[in-house]
Design a protein around this motif. Structure first.
Motif, PDB file in Angstrom:
ATOM      1  N   MET A   1     -59.697 -11.679 -12.591  1.00  0.00           N
ATOM      2  CA  MET A   1     -59.069 -10.393 -12.259  1.00  0.00           C
ATOM      3  C   MET A   1     -59.276  -9.426 -13.439  1.00  0.00           C
ATOM      4  O   MET A   1     -59.090  -9.821 -14.583  1.00  0.00           O
ATOM      5  CB  MET A   1     -57.575 -10.655 -12.050  1.00  0.00           C
ATOM      6  N   ASN A   2     -59.668  -8.192 -13.144  1.00  0.00           N
ATOM      7  CA  ASN A   2     -59.812  -7.200 -14.209  1.00  0.00           C
ATOM      8  C   ASN A   2     -58.665  -6.191 -14.035  1.00  0.00           C
ATOM      9  O   ASN A   2     -58.674  -5.363 -13.137  1.00  0.00           O
ATOM     10  CB  ASN A   2     -61.184  -6.528 -14.076  1.00  0.00           C
ATOM     11  N   GLU A   3     -57.697  -6.295 -14.937  1.00  0.00           N
ATOM     12  CA  GLU A   3     -56.477  -5.467 -14.857  1.00  0.00           C
ATOM     13  C   GLU A   3     -56.810  -3.975 -14.808  1.00  0.00           C
ATOM     14  O   GLU A   3     -56.198  -3.220 -14.058  1.00  0.00           O
ATOM     15  CB  GLU A   3     -55.593  -5.727 -16.076  1.00  0.00           C
ATOM     16  N   LEU A   4     -57.790  -3.559 -15.629  1.00  0.00           N
ATOM     17  CA  LEU A   4     -58.099  -2.137 -15.715  1.00  0.00           C
ATOM     18  C   LEU A   4     -58.554  -1.591 -14.358  1.00  0.00           C
ATOM     19  O   LEU A   4     -58.120  -0.525 -13.915  1.00  0.00           O
ATOM     20  CB  LEU A   4     -59.198  -1.929 -16.748  1.00  0.00           C
ATOM     21  N   ARG A   5     -59.420  -2.371 -13.682  1.00  0.00           N
ATOM     22  CA  ARG A   5     -59.913  -1.907 -12.387  1.00  0.00           C
ATOM     23  C   ARG A   5     -58.793  -1.894 -11.349  1.00  0.00           C
ATOM     24  O   ARG A   5     -58.730  -1.014 -10.500  1.00  0.00           O
ATOM     25  CB  ARG A   5     -61.104  -2.767 -11.933  1.00  0.00           C
ATOM     26  N   CYS A   6     -57.883  -2.867 -11.439  1.00  0.00           N
ATOM     27  CA  CYS A   6     -56.762  -2.882 -10.490  1.00  0.00           C
ATOM     28  C   CYS A   6     -55.831  -1.692 -10.744  1.00  0.00           C
ATOM     29  O   CYS A   6     -55.407  -1.009  -9.812  1.00  0.00           O
ATOM     30  CB  CYS A   6     -55.958  -4.170 -10.640  1.00  0.00           C
ATOM     31  N   ARG A   7     -55.533  -1.467 -12.033  1.00  0.00           N
ATOM     32  CA  ARG A   7     -54.605  -0.374 -12.337  1.00  0.00           C
ATOM     33  C   ARG A   7     -55.203   0.973 -11.945  1.00  0.00           C
ATOM     34  O   ARG A   7     -54.495   1.888 -11.564  1.00  0.00           O
ATOM     35  CB  ARG A   7     -54.218  -0.403 -13.824  1.00  0.00           C
ATOM     36  N   SER A   8     -56.549   1.084 -12.046  1.00  0.00           N
ATOM     37  CA  SER A   8     -57.143   2.379 -11.675  1.00  0.00           C
ATOM     38  C   SER A   8     -57.016   2.614 -10.163  1.00  0.00           C
ATOM     39  O   SER A   8     -56.897   3.756  -9.715  1.00  0.00           O
ATOM     40  CB  SER A   8     -58.583   2.507 -12.167  1.00  0.00           C
ATOM     41  N   LEU A   9     -56.986   1.536  -9.359  1.00  0.00           N
ATOM     42  CA  LEU A   9     -56.769   1.703  -7.909  1.00  0.00           C
ATOM     43  C   LEU A   9     -55.369   2.264  -7.655  1.00  0.00           C
ATOM     44  O   LEU A   9     -55.171   3.162  -6.824  1.00  0.00           O
ATOM     45  CB  LEU A   9     -56.876   0.354  -7.185  1.00  0.00           C
ATOM     46  N   VAL A  10     -54.389   1.717  -8.391  1.00  0.00           N
ATOM     47  CA  VAL A  10     -53.001   2.170  -8.204  1.00  0.00           C
ATOM     48  C   VAL A  10     -52.885   3.638  -8.637  1.00  0.00           C
ATOM     49  O   VAL A  10     -52.295   4.475  -7.937  1.00  0.00           O
ATOM     50  CB  VAL A  10     -52.023   1.288  -9.018  1.00  0.00           C
ATOM     51  N   ARG A  11     -53.524   3.947  -9.804  1.00  0.00           N
ATOM     52  CA  ARG A  11     -53.419   5.322 -10.324  1.00  0.00           C
ATOM     53  C   ARG A  11     -53.978   6.310  -9.295  1.00  0.00           C
ATOM     54  O   ARG A  11     -53.357   7.314  -8.974  1.00  0.00           O
ATOM     55  CB  ARG A  11     -54.202   5.406 -11.643  1.00  0.00           C
ATOM     56  N   ARG A  12     -55.157   5.999  -8.756  1.00  0.00           N
ATOM     57  CA  ARG A  12     -55.781   6.916  -7.813  1.00  0.00           C
ATOM     58  C   ARG A  12     -54.926   7.067  -6.535  1.00  0.00           C
ATOM     59  O   ARG A  12     -54.801   8.154  -5.981  1.00  0.00           O
ATOM     60  CB  ARG A  12     -57.187   6.405  -7.461  1.00  0.00           C
ATOM     61  N   THR A  13     -54.324   5.968  -6.098  1.00  0.00           N
ATOM     62  CA  THR A  13     -53.480   6.035  -4.892  1.00  0.00           C
ATOM     63  C   THR A  13     -52.379   7.062  -5.073  1.00  0.00           C
ATOM     64  O   THR A  13     -52.154   7.924  -4.195  1.00  0.00           O
ATOM     65  CB  THR A  13     -52.819   4.665  -4.621  1.00  0.00           C
ATOM     66  N   PHE A  14     -51.704   6.990  -6.224  1.00  0.00           N
ATOM     67  CA  PHE A  14     -50.564   7.894  -6.407  1.00  0.00           C
ATOM     68  C   PHE A  14     -50.991   9.317  -6.770  1.00  0.00           C
ATOM     69  O   PHE A  14     -50.226  10.252  -6.575  1.00  0.00           O
ATOM     70  CB  PHE A  14     -49.558   7.290  -7.404  1.00  0.00           C
ATOM     71  N   GLU A  15     -52.233   9.465  -7.262  1.00  0.00           N
ATOM     72  CA  GLU A  15     -52.766  10.823  -7.466  1.00  0.00           C
ATOM     73  C   GLU A  15     -52.922  11.511  -6.116  1.00  0.00           C
ATOM     74  O   GLU A  15     -52.595  12.678  -5.950  1.00  0.00           O
ATOM     75  CB  GLU A  15     -54.164  10.738  -8.085  1.00  0.00           C
TER      76      GLU A  15
END
Ligand SMILES: Cc1cc2nc3c(=O)[nH]c(=O)nc-3n(C[C@H](O)[C@H](O)[C@H](O)COP(=O)(O)OP(=O)(O)OC[C@H]3O[C@@H](n4cnc5c(N)ncnc54)[C@H](O)[C@@H]3O)c2cc1C
Length: 426
Positions: free
Chosen positions: A329-343
């Motif tokens: 699992m790559n945390e950075l790539r997962c967190r960027s999905l969450v960030r974009r969702t809430f943007e």
């Protein structure tokens, strides 16, 4: 006929269903304890004929170069000392030629449109439920140049029967009011009302049960170790059960639906299968009382991610990393999905409920899957569905059952070993 299906992801289970429905004696083997526990577990949920344009297109090489080394890039090549990756990459470059892109788009589109019809018919016939929604798919663009390119690609797909309509920002918000929160960023969108969405794993689990009720046998916790051949035919398949006991299974026909792992069983018997894993991530969040989650499935072209409502959950999935058979699992790539969702959707879901997942898309360089007969007369492939395995599962399974029964499939597609039409990447 006795048919052995190797692999119990959405592709293998769907093939098993159509084969059982045809009256064959079907046995499916998978190393996992149940259906769809690998790549088909938590994908983007889209049945998206509209997303048939392959990754390999004339613009791709420059983009891929620009993204090299960028941790949050939508398509990231992590260069490895692995000849399989280099071979795949070289073929990918060839598939970026305009004529190849056009050919591959039409192949994928034909199979995807046919598959969507097969899914609708299957749903009507069986009543299978899988958090499905038939509200269409809206692709949104936040970059005006990308939008221009998207409009041209949509025109080609319309020519071949996909009802993609171009929409301005206001019209996008009218289709999906939750986009109101990011209206200023939208350059435009392309809407396909006939596309759908749903949970691929729920579907595969439900369909496996339906196939079992038609007599199919499922051997879970059983690893496929080798395909054995004699002359121009497969003579048996060596498997190992969870307890360690090995045995050789025999059948009249064998179908390989092992996703990204297909090449490992096919290379030793000399069957070409240029499938390489394209790792992706997804995050699933509870929507709870939040009112800002989309109900129309959305594709965000800038980030190459999809957002799909599955019952009371929101699934966000995307990104592709060519890094071998690596499932870390790559945390950075997962967190960027969450960030974009809430943007895009500030009131989409319960952020703390996020569950991360990663899976390996079985990708061919052209995006066109490998479906049909190999040089062994009783060995069939149903693999390499890449970004569109859920979308193409029913059409591939149905067409494969036709081919095995000696009927002509009802879709125009370059099936392996059929009328001499072999996709270039095979
Ligand atoms: C992040 C992400 C998002 C996606 N979004 C979408 C989407 O929105 N729409 C869409 O259409 N597609 C989507 N896809 C693609 C889709 O999920 C895949 O194409 C599809 O799941 C592939 O199914 P499969 O059955 O070929 O592979 P798998 O589901 O991986 O099944 C292969 C099976 O083979 C078994 N297996 C492998 N090796 C062995 C062995 N040696 N012995 C026994 N069993 C073995 C595995 O256990 C597995 O169950 C997405 C993929 C990802 C990663």
């Amino acid at each position: 006929m006795r048919v052995l299906v190797l692999g119990g992801g959405v592709i293998g289970v769907t093939a098993a269903w159509y084969l059982a429905a045809d009256g064959h004696e079907v046995t499916l083997v998978d190393r996992q304890p149940g259906a769809a526990l690998e790549t088909s577990y938590a994908n983007g949920g889209q049945i998206s004929a509209s997303y048939a344009e392959p990754w390999a297109n004339p613009e791709a090489p420059l983009k891929v170069l620009k993204w090299l080394g960028k941790e949050d890039a939508p398509l990231l090549f992590r260069l490895r000392a692995d000849w399989r990756q280099w071979r795949w990459g070289a073929q990918f470059l060839l598939e970026c030629l305009p004529a190849r892109t056009r050919h591959n788009t039409i192949q994928c589109l034909n199979l995807a449109l046919y598959s969507r019809d097969c899914l609708k018919a299957l749903r009507a016939a069986t009543g299978i439920a899988y958090d499905e929604l038939d509200r269409g798919i809206l692709q949104i663009y936040t970059d005006a140049k990308e939008f221009e390119h998207g409009v041209a690609a949509a025109a080609l797909m319309r020519e071949y029967g996909c009802d993609r309509v171009v929409r301005d920002a206001g019209e996008c918000v009218a289709i999906e009011p939750a986009l109101g929160a990011c209206r200023d960023r939208i350059a435009g969108g392309i809407y396909t009302a006939t596309d759908e969405s749903g949970d691929a794993r729920m579907f595969a689990v439900g369909l496996a049960a339906l196939a079992a009720s038609r007599g199919a046998t499922f051997r879970w916790d059983t690893a496929v170790e080798a395909i054995e051949t004699a002359g121009d035919a497969v003579s048996g398949v060596r498997v190992r059960a969870a307890g360690g006991a090995t045995e050789t299974l025999t059948a009249d026909s064998v179908v390989v639906a092992l996703g990204s792992y297909s090449p490992f069983l096919l290379a030793p018997i000399g069957v070409p299968c240029n499938v390489y894993p394209a790792k992706g991530y997804s995050v699933t969040m509870d929507i709870g009382a939040h009112r800002g989650a989309p109900t129309v499935s959305i594709t965000d072209l800038a980030w190459k991610i999809v957002l799909t409502r599955l019952g009371s959950r929101l699934r966000v999935a995307g990104t592709a990393e060519l890094n071998g058979w690596n499932t870390e699992m790559n945390e950075l790539r997962c967190r960027s999905l969450v960030r974009r969702t809430f943007e895009l959707f500030p009131d989409a879901a319960e952020r703390e409920s996020a569950q991360f997942w990663t899976g390996l898309r079985p990708a061919t360089p052209s995006n066109v899957p490998l479906v049909g007969r190999t040089r062994y007369r009783n060995l069939w492939l149903d693999t390499g569905h890449g970004t569109l395995g859920w979308t193409m599962a029913c059409g591939s399974g149905r067409a494969l059952a036709d081919l095995i029964a000696g009927r002509a499939p009802e879709v125009e597609f370059a099936f392996l070993g059929h009328r001499g039409a072999t996709p270039l990447h095979a």
